[in-house]
Motif scaffolding. Sequence first.
Motif, PDB file in Angstrom:
ATOM      1  N   LEU A   8       0.809  -1.218   0.000  1.00 27.82           N
ATOM      2  CA  LEU A   8       0.000   0.000   0.000  1.00 27.82           C
ATOM      3  C   LEU A   8       0.842   1.268   0.000  1.00 27.82           C
ATOM      4  CD1 LEU A   8      -2.535  -1.397   2.558  1.00 27.82           C
ATOM      5  CD2 LEU A   8      -3.183  -0.622   0.265  1.00 27.82           C
ATOM      6  N   THR A   9       2.145   1.126   0.224  1.00 25.53           N
ATOM      7  CA  THR A   9       3.053   2.279   0.231  1.00 25.53           C
ATOM      8  C   THR A   9       4.268   2.004  -0.654  1.00 25.53           C
ATOM      9  OG1 THR A   9       3.952   1.404   2.329  1.00 25.53           O
ATOM     10  CG2 THR A   9       2.356   3.195   2.473  1.00 25.53           C
ATOM     11  N   GLY A  10       4.018   1.361  -1.761  1.00 24.89           N
ATOM     12  CA  GLY A  10       5.069   1.170  -2.756  1.00 24.89           C
ATOM     13  C   GLY A  10       6.140   0.177  -2.394  1.00 24.89           C
ATOM     14  N   ASP A  56      -6.024   3.280  -8.727  1.00 27.15           N
ATOM     15  CA  ASP A  56      -6.302   4.561  -8.080  1.00 27.15           C
ATOM     16  C   ASP A  56      -5.054   5.104  -7.380  1.00 27.15           C
ATOM     17  OD1 ASP A  56      -8.909   4.871  -8.858  1.00 27.15           O
ATOM     18  OD2 ASP A  56      -9.766   3.966  -7.067  1.00 27.15           O
ATOM     19  N   TYR A  57      -4.337   4.229  -6.699  1.00 30.43           N
ATOM     20  CA  TYR A  57      -3.128   4.682  -6.009  1.00 30.43           C
ATOM     21  C   TYR A  57      -2.093   5.190  -7.013  1.00 30.43           C
ATOM     22  CZ  TYR A  57       0.895   4.857  -2.905  1.00 30.43           C
ATOM     23  OH  TYR A  57       1.993   5.289  -2.188  1.00 30.43           O
ATOM     24  N   ASP A  73      11.727   7.332  -5.724  1.00 34.36           N
ATOM     25  CA  ASP A  73      10.531   6.502  -5.570  1.00 34.36           C
ATOM     26  C   ASP A  73      10.123   6.409  -4.101  1.00 34.36           C
ATOM     27  OD1 ASP A  73       8.544   4.659  -6.725  1.00 34.36           O
ATOM     28  OD2 ASP A  73       9.615   3.120  -5.588  1.00 34.36           O
ATOM     29  N   GLU A  74      11.071   6.119  -3.227  1.00 34.69           N
ATOM     30  CA  GLU A  74      10.757   6.035  -1.798  1.00 34.69           C
ATOM     31  C   GLU A  74      10.280   7.383  -1.270  1.00 34.69           C
ATOM     32  OE1 GLU A  74      12.664   4.599   2.504  1.00 34.69           O
ATOM     33  OE2 GLU A  74      13.947   4.712   0.721  1.00 34.69           O
ATOM     34  N   ALA A  75      10.927   8.443  -1.712  1.00 35.16           N
ATOM     35  CA  ALA A  75      10.534   9.780  -1.263  1.00 35.16           C
ATOM     36  C   ALA A  75       9.103  10.088  -1.681  1.00 35.16           C
ATOM     37  CB  ALA A  75      11.487  10.824  -1.826  1.00 35.16           C
ATOM     38  N   ILE A 124       3.365  11.059  -0.353  1.00 39.87           N
ATOM     39  CA  ILE A 124       1.951  10.688  -0.449  1.00 39.87           C
ATOM     40  C   ILE A 124       1.401  10.382   0.940  1.00 39.87           C
ATOM     41  CG2 ILE A 124       0.321   8.949  -1.296  1.00 39.87           C
ATOM     42  CD1 ILE A 124       2.165   8.618  -3.737  1.00 39.87           C
ATOM     43  N   TYR A 125       2.146   9.596   1.703  1.00 41.08           N
ATOM     44  CA  TYR A 125       1.658   9.190   3.024  1.00 41.08           C
ATOM     45  C   TYR A 125       1.520  10.405   3.952  1.00 41.08           C
ATOM     46  CZ  TYR A 125       0.714   5.812   6.694  1.00 41.08           C
ATOM     47  OH  TYR A 125       0.096   5.074   7.669  1.00 41.08           O
TER      48      TYR A 125
END
Length: 519
Positions: A148-150, A282-283, A309-311, A316-317
Amino acid sequence: MALYSLVSPSSSSSFLCLNRRRHDQYSHQQQIHAAITLPPKPTKSDPTSKSVVPVKKIPGNYGLPIIGPINDRQDYFYNQGRDEFFKSRINKYKSTVFRVNMPPGPFIASDPNVVVLLDGKSFPTLFDTSKVEKKDLFTGTFAPSVELTGGYRVLSFLDPSEPSHEKLKKLMFKLVSSTRHRVLPEFQASFSELFDELENELAKNGKAKFNEANDQASFNFLSRAWYGANPSESELGLSGPGIISKWVLFQLGPILSLGLPKFIEELTIHSFRLPFSLIKKDYQKLYDFFYQNSTELLEEATLLGISRDEACHNLIYTTCFNSFGGMKIFFPNMIKQIGRAGGNLHRRLAEEIRSAVRSNGGKVTMSAMEEMPLMKSVVYESLRIEPPVPLQYGRAKNDLIIESHDAAFQVKQGEMLLGYQPFATKDPKIFDRAEEFVPERFIGEEGEKMLKHVLWSNGPENESPTVHNKQCAGKDFVVLVSRLLVVELFLRYDSFEIDVGYSPLGAKVTVTSLKRATF
């Protein structure tokens, strides 16, 4: 707690452990009329001062495996509801510290056993990272899938001892500090749109739904202020708040009650994780929007040693879960408290706010807001009485002695600690008239001293976030935007009236009257 929490919440605030029993207090909507709030009595003596109390065994037990946790889950969500779940055990054990199981339990969380801290003296133990570990405890006894968070464990789930924590928290400090010049104008623009929408809906239907308008205004504001982008001009359009709500549900379903029939919730969200594949597209829309509009921040991340990518997943979070989620929950709750306080408070706020703005050249500025003691106190009191981050977790790093007001308890290394913040911030041994909304509570020297007991940000209000603690990186930002909402409201209106209902995320506010400014 990252910047702000949507469901808890949490973060740590985590976010929400909601329950349908809160329906009782809202089930019959009623008109909110004027009420006069009396000045607070003198504050009580500081209960955190050193004292000698007896060491006792922690009362309570976890019951039989599987059966005990499921029984506690039934009480928490359905038989009692969250507040009564804790109150009944305080009465049973004659203690604000005890053992119990916390949802979700079987079959999602392998270890639901916690030691609960329910008073203002024991609760701050959860802020001391020399005593407790915060790794993977943002949502409590279970952690959502990293899908859910990549594929990353984002900042909210990191302990300060982990190398990535410092890097990511520095990035969030940069996010807030580098965009501060856009906060005031973009807030005014976004929430002027909200007020226009409410007025139009009132004229058409005789009432207006605050929550839905607030969601859109909050997401628009954060996007414009932090990223210089207007969602309506992107592929997201007006779908951002809806996508975020679904994404949060997939993370927090196991610790939510949506008001569905019990057997449906128990056989679905409380027993199994919802698959990420259902919201993957959607994400991706959220990811694309943030990646395209975060060029400078992503470059800053690479300098800190964080991949782009992590950033992006962390941005987003922070923006969608913590900050948007906090505004989604806290703003309606604050409007509820101010609305219930009635016309006398409204008049005093309008007079104070307009006078301060006039004396500062007719503009809303930081210095102008510092001249609004009642407004500031109202925001702090709203955070105290109904904090948007109700639950905090920590795991004991070593054997500990934790003191409540009446006793001391030995906690073993590795045991999970849980604090339910609304009980700590409404502790009658700390606050006089603790259950009441007292607008003037934090005015003056003595009132300001009590801010150390306002704990919404995963730390005391009189302390600041650092890379070495878990206090909300956007703590001051959250206070600022909450103040701005009150200021903009009473620059535009003399008074307002509301109905209050229930939603799974707290207060559901319907505006029934807006009286335009007359002075």
